[in-house]
Structure formats: structure tokens, C-alpha cells
Design an enzyme around this catalytic site. Structure first.
Site, PDB file in Angstrom:
ATOM      1  N   ARG A 234       0.928  -1.161   0.132  1.00  0.00           N
ATOM      2  CA  ARG A 234      -0.186   0.076  -0.066  1.00  0.00           C
ATOM      3  C   ARG A 234       1.000   1.172   0.030  1.00  0.00           C
ATOM      4  NH1 ARG A 234      -3.332  -2.320  -1.940  1.00  0.00           N
ATOM      5  NH2 ARG A 234      -5.483  -2.864  -0.937  1.00  0.00           N
ATOM      6  N   HIS A 282      -1.345   0.938 -10.016  1.00  0.00           N
ATOM      7  CA  HIS A 282      -2.062   0.020  -9.143  1.00  0.00           C
ATOM      8  C   HIS A 282      -2.483  -1.520  -9.916  1.00  0.00           C
ATOM      9  CE1 HIS A 282      -4.014  -0.977  -5.153  1.00  0.00           C
ATOM     10  NE2 HIS A 282      -4.083  -2.232  -5.777  1.00  0.00           N
TER      11      HIS A 282
HETATM   12  P1  NDP Z   1      -1.793 -11.827   4.213  1.00  0.00           P
HETATM   13  O1  NDP Z   1      -2.759 -11.412   4.865  1.00  0.00           O
HETATM   14  O2  NDP Z   1      -1.986 -13.125   3.394  1.00  0.00           O
HETATM   15  O3  NDP Z   1      -0.146 -11.813   4.518  1.00  0.00           O
HETATM   16  C1  NDP Z   1       0.049 -10.527   5.130  1.00  0.00           C
HETATM   17  C2  NDP Z   1       1.529 -10.908   5.648  1.00  0.00           C
HETATM   18  O4  NDP Z   1       2.407  -9.804   6.127  1.00  0.00           O
HETATM   19  C3  NDP Z   1       1.562 -12.184   6.541  1.00  0.00           C
HETATM   20  O5  NDP Z   1       2.995 -12.695   6.362  1.00  0.00           O
HETATM   21  C4  NDP Z   1       1.997 -11.297   7.866  1.00  0.00           C
HETATM   22  O6  NDP Z   1       2.730 -12.211   8.950  1.00  0.00           O
HETATM   23  C5  NDP Z   1       2.758 -10.163   7.468  1.00  0.00           C
HETATM   24  N1  NDP Z   1       2.721  -9.105   8.481  1.00  0.00           N
HETATM   25  C6  NDP Z   1       1.583  -8.411   8.833  1.00  0.00           C
HETATM   26  N2  NDP Z   1       1.868  -7.559   9.917  1.00  0.00           N
HETATM   27  C7  NDP Z   1       3.030  -7.711  10.090  1.00  0.00           C
HETATM   28  C8  NDP Z   1       3.911  -6.928  10.938  1.00  0.00           C
HETATM   29  N3  NDP Z   1       3.530  -5.802  11.807  1.00  0.00           N
HETATM   30  N4  NDP Z   1       5.176  -7.182  10.802  1.00  0.00           N
HETATM   31  C9  NDP Z   1       5.590  -8.289   9.949  1.00  0.00           C
HETATM   32  N5  NDP Z   1       4.847  -8.983   9.121  1.00  0.00           N
HETATM   33  C10 NDP Z   1       3.346  -8.436   9.335  1.00  0.00           C
HETATM   34  O7  NDP Z   1      -1.888 -10.561   2.925  1.00  0.00           O
HETATM   35  P2  NDP Z   1      -1.686 -10.890   1.292  1.00  0.00           P
HETATM   36  O8  NDP Z   1      -0.425 -11.574   0.990  1.00  0.00           O
HETATM   37  O9  NDP Z   1      -2.815 -11.729   0.727  1.00  0.00           O
HETATM   38  O10 NDP Z   1      -1.653  -9.484   0.740  1.00  0.00           O
HETATM   39  C11 NDP Z   1      -0.714  -8.516   1.374  1.00  0.00           C
HETATM   40  C12 NDP Z   1      -1.120  -7.148   0.852  1.00  0.00           C
HETATM   41  O11 NDP Z   1      -0.806  -6.892  -0.794  1.00  0.00           O
HETATM   42  C13 NDP Z   1      -2.528  -6.853   0.756  1.00  0.00           C
HETATM   43  O12 NDP Z   1      -2.858  -6.521   1.862  1.00  0.00           O
HETATM   44  C14 NDP Z   1      -2.733  -5.557  -0.232  1.00  0.00           C
HETATM   45  O13 NDP Z   1      -2.391  -4.451   0.434  1.00  0.00           O
HETATM   46  C15 NDP Z   1      -1.519  -5.841  -1.199  1.00  0.00           C
HETATM   47  N6  NDP Z   1      -1.971  -6.232  -2.556  1.00  0.00           N
HETATM   48  C16 NDP Z   1      -1.659  -5.411  -3.613  1.00  0.00           C
HETATM   49  C17 NDP Z   1      -1.949  -5.613  -4.931  1.00  0.00           C
HETATM   50  C18 NDP Z   1      -1.737  -4.627  -5.883  1.00  0.00           C
HETATM   51  O14 NDP Z   1      -2.061  -4.767  -7.000  1.00  0.00           O
HETATM   52  N7  NDP Z   1      -0.640  -3.771  -5.770  1.00  0.00           N
HETATM   53  C19 NDP Z   1      -2.968  -6.775  -5.294  1.00  0.00           C
HETATM   54  C20 NDP Z   1      -3.175  -7.515  -4.021  1.00  0.00           C
HETATM   55  C21 NDP Z   1      -2.753  -7.382  -2.883  1.00  0.00           C
HETATM   56  P3  NDP Z   1       2.123 -13.582   9.438  1.00  0.00           P
HETATM   57  O15 NDP Z   1       2.656 -14.561   8.363  1.00  0.00           O
HETATM   58  O16 NDP Z   1       3.008 -13.764  10.689  1.00  0.00           O
HETATM   59  O17 NDP Z   1       0.862 -13.506   9.816  1.00  0.00           O
HETATM   60  C1  OXD Z   2      -5.254  -4.846  -3.555  1.00  0.00           C
HETATM   61  C2  OXD Z   2      -5.652  -5.744  -4.988  1.00  0.00           C
HETATM   62  O1  OXD Z   2      -5.642  -5.288  -2.725  1.00  0.00           O
HETATM   63  O2  OXD Z   2      -5.598  -5.238  -6.085  1.00  0.00           O
HETATM   64  O3  OXD Z   2      -4.795  -3.721  -3.976  1.00  0.00           O
HETATM   65  O4  OXD Z   2      -6.348  -6.925  -4.948  1.00  0.00           O
END
Ligand code: NDP
Ligand code: OXD
Length: 319
Positions: A234, A282
Site C-alpha cells: 500500500r 496499481h
Molecule cells: P496476508 O494477510 O496473506 O499476509 C500478510 C503478511 O504480512 C503475513 O505474512 C503477515 O505475517 C505479514 N505481516 C502483517 N503484519 C506484520 C507486521 N506488523 N510485521 C511483520 N509482518 C507482518 O496478505 P496478502 O499476502 O494476501 O496481501 C498482502 C497485501 O498486498 C494486501 O493487504 C494488499 O495491501 C497488497 N496487494 C496489492 C495488490 C496490488 O495490485 N498492488 C494486489 C493484491 C494485494 P504472518 O505470516 O506472521 O501473519
Molecule cells: C489490492 C488488490 O488489494 O488489487 O490492492 O487486490
């Protein structure tokens, strides 16, 4: 005799033009659910019949108008735009994570790493000036250390694809884990060691109180001089002024940025014209509508069947 109305799935994503495709996809994947797919702006919808909503950015207060709402299905993986609604009802929120999202995100981040490795920002600049200057970059993937912030559904897919290409790959998450072929770090205590060994930093964290502005001057200083940054998490993960200062000073060599504080990125934002930054709109990992309908159908069926719903947003964890 009264005829019970069908449960309504209200869809905002894609607007009116996308409704025929949503309807066809839900008819294909969820005929047994008997859902009536209606558009967000459809004034004829009975609020009592709305049980599900598929949205990315609901108008504030709108979802609270549906007393029988059973779940909000995010049309994106991140749910920050849904959480921004101050009157959001207390119903389950399902994140849109599909195998296609994982594949697309892994491809996008590998593409970004290769672009940075081959100094594509320099090549794009040279082409814009019709300037033929031959050069060679110092490293191959085999000598390049990639570090992925976030090892969730998407971060892990990205880390694995990088490792398959031969990048020396590590990841950082909240909780410790063991992943073959990946050096996994966890928590604040292990962040410095992770950063010190990272040439290309890829952010795939969710937006939470703990991750907002994590990538600031202090964090960037812990990366080796000349490191590069890819942000697909983000916009709020990066302190924009700190990244620009680190780029201008040369500590950070280049960046690929796909997400921003304000989207669309305003025309006067400095990122657009910075010679060491590649801006993408994005566009990293949006799956097709058909794939999203398939995933939404899986989630709704699981909810009705009382079995675990995949990729449910966890209010206590904040992601
Ligand atoms: P998940 O919820 O599956 O994974 C989140 C990861 O972040 C986990 O490994 C978690 O740790 C880690 N995490 C969360 N908080 C912390 C912290 N404080 N310190 C360290 N690690 C942390 O999310 P996704 O992988 O599905 O998606 C991640 C993000 O990608 C979405 O929220 C979105 O913002 C972004 N995104 C962007 C897109 C784009 O087009 N640019 C498309 C899709 C998603 P743990 O494993 O220990 O729980
Ligand atoms: C996001 C997506 O979370 O595109 O950014 O899925």
C-alpha cells in the site's frame, strides 16, 4: 402465499457495464446458491434482501443500510478501503485472494526485480532522449539478494518465484516460519538482519497500524547502499519524502511503485517524473472478474455450509 425473494448479491466492482459478466460468472460457479446479482446503483433493490456485497470502496454508510447483510466480499486482497467506512457493519469480510492473484503478483514482482537488476529506469531515460549508451549491469540474479516484507498468500508466492529464478531470497513476517529455500525472519528483532542482507526490497504487507510508514528514512538506511525498492503493498507503507530523499542522495538506487497514498496518483506528484522510479497504476495483480466470481462463490458456499472460509479478514490481527 408469499414468495420468498432470492438473496441478493450487490456488486459494485466494474459498475453497470460489468454486470452481465458478473451474472454469467455467478451462474456458472454458484447456481446452487440461487443468488440474484444486482448492481450497486440499482434503485429497485429491496434492502432487506441484500445478503452479500462485492465491493472495493463502498460509499461510507451504505453497507449499514442492509440489516440482513451476511458478508462483505472485497473485490481486492487488501480491505483498507472497506475498513475506511466508519459505519461498517460487524459482518465477516472476505479478502479476494485467488490462485490467479498469486500468479499475477509473483510475475509482477519478478518482472520488477529483473527491471531493477537490468537498470531499466536508465534504459527508459536513454530511450526518451534517443541516446545510445551501451552499459552492463554489475550482477545477475544469482548474486542478488531479494527480501520480501510479508510472507502471506501473496508474499510467499513472490518469494518462491524469485527463489526459482535463482535470486537469493529471504522474507520477513510477524510469526516465525520454515520455508524450504527461503531465509525466513520474523518480528521487529529480526528486521535489521533481514534489511542488511537485502538488495531488492519488495513490500507485500497489509496496511495496519504497525505497518503504516514502516518504510521510512531509518529503515531505508539499514539497506545496503544501492539497494532498490518495490512497493506493491500500500502507498501508506512508504514515507514518500524519505524515499525521494534516499533516491536523490543515492543510498537507494531505484524503485518500482505500484501503490500510492492517493490513487490515481496526482499529476503533480514527484514520483511521475523521477528518473529512478518506475510508476505503475496499481496494476500488479488484478484477477479477472470470472476468477473473482469463482472465489466469491467458494466463500459464500463455505459460509452457508459452516466450513472455514478462505482468506477471511481477521479483525483482531488487523489483516
Ligand atoms: P496476508 O494477510 O496473506 O499476509 C500478510 C503478511 O504480512 C503475513 O505474512 C503477515 O505475517 C505479514 N505481516 C502483517 N503484519 C506484520 C507486521 N506488523 N510485521 C511483520 N509482518 C507482518 O496478505 P496478502 O499476502 O494476501 O496481501 C498482502 C497485501 O498486498 C494486501 O493487504 C494488499 O495491501 C497488497 N496487494 C496489492 C495488490 C496490488 O495490485 N498492488 C494486489 C493484491 C494485494 P504472518 O505470516 O506472521 O501473519
Ligand atoms: C489490492 C488488490 O488489494 O488489487 O490492492 O487486490
Amino acid at each position: 402465499m408469499t414468495v420468498a425473494s432470492k438473496p441478493i448479491l450487490l456488486v459494485k466492482s466494474g459498475g453497470e457495464a460489468a454486470l452481465p459478466e458478473w451474472r454469467a460468472s455467478f451462474a456458472e460457479f454458484a447456481p446452487q446458491l440461487g443468488l440474484e446479482v444486482r448492481g450497486w446503483h440499482d434503485a429497485g433493490v429491496d434492502p432487506l434482501a441484500v445478503e452479500y456485497a462485492l465491493v472495493w470502496q463502498p460509499d461510507a454508510g451504505r453497507l449499514a443500510q442492509y440489516p440482513n447483510l451476511k458478508a462483505v466480499i472485497s473485490s481486492a486482497a487488501g480491505v483498507d478501503h472497506i475498513l475506511a467506512d466508519p459505519q461498517l457493519p460487524d459482518v465477516p469480510i472476505v479478502r479476494m485472494v485467488t490462485p490467479e492473484t498469486q500468479q499475477r503478483m509473483a510475475e509482477f514482482t519478478v518482472m520488477s526485480s529483473l527491471m531493477l537488476l537490468k537498470d531499466m529506469p536508465r534504459i527508459i531515460g536513454q530511450q526518451a532522449r534517443a541516446e545510445w549508451v551501451e552499459f552492463s549491469t554489475p550482477r545477475t540474479a544469482l548474486e542478488t539478494r531479494v527480501g520480501v516484507l510479508g510472507l502471506g498468500a501473496l508474499g510467499l508466492a513472490c518469494a518462491r518465484m524469485h527463489a526459482q529464478l535463482g535470486f537469493d531470497t529471504a522474507g520477513w513476517a510477524r510469526s516465525p516460519r520454515n520455508e524450504p529455500g527461503l531465509a525466513c525472519h520474523a518480528g521487529a528483532a529480526q528486521l535489521p538482519a533481514f534489511l542488511a542482507r537485502t538488495d531488492i526490497l519488495i513490500c507485500l504487507l497489509p496496511e495496519t497500524d504497525d505497518t503504516r510508514h514502516l518504510i521510512d528514512a531509518a529503515l531505508l538506511r539499514q539497506l545496503p547502499r544501492g539497494a532498490a525498492v518495490v512497493n506493491v503493498g500500500r502507498g501508506t507503507h512508504v514515507k514518500s519524502a524519505d524515499l525521494l530523499a534516499a533516491l536523490d542522495e543515492g543510498h537507494i538506487s531505484s524503485a518500482v511503485l505500484d501503490v500510492f497514498d492517493t490513487e490515481p496518483l496526482p499529476a503533480d506528484a514527484p514520483f511521475w517524473r523521477h528518473p529512478r522510479i518506475i510508476v505503475t497504476p496499481h496494476a500488479a495483480a488484478t484477477p479477472s472478474r470470472r476468477e473473482r466470481a469463482r472465489q466469491a462463490a467458494v466463500a459464500i458456499s463455505a459460509m452457508i455450509g459452516g466450513v472455514p472460509v478462505p482468506h477471511l479478514y481477521d479483525r483482531a490481527r488487523g489483516y
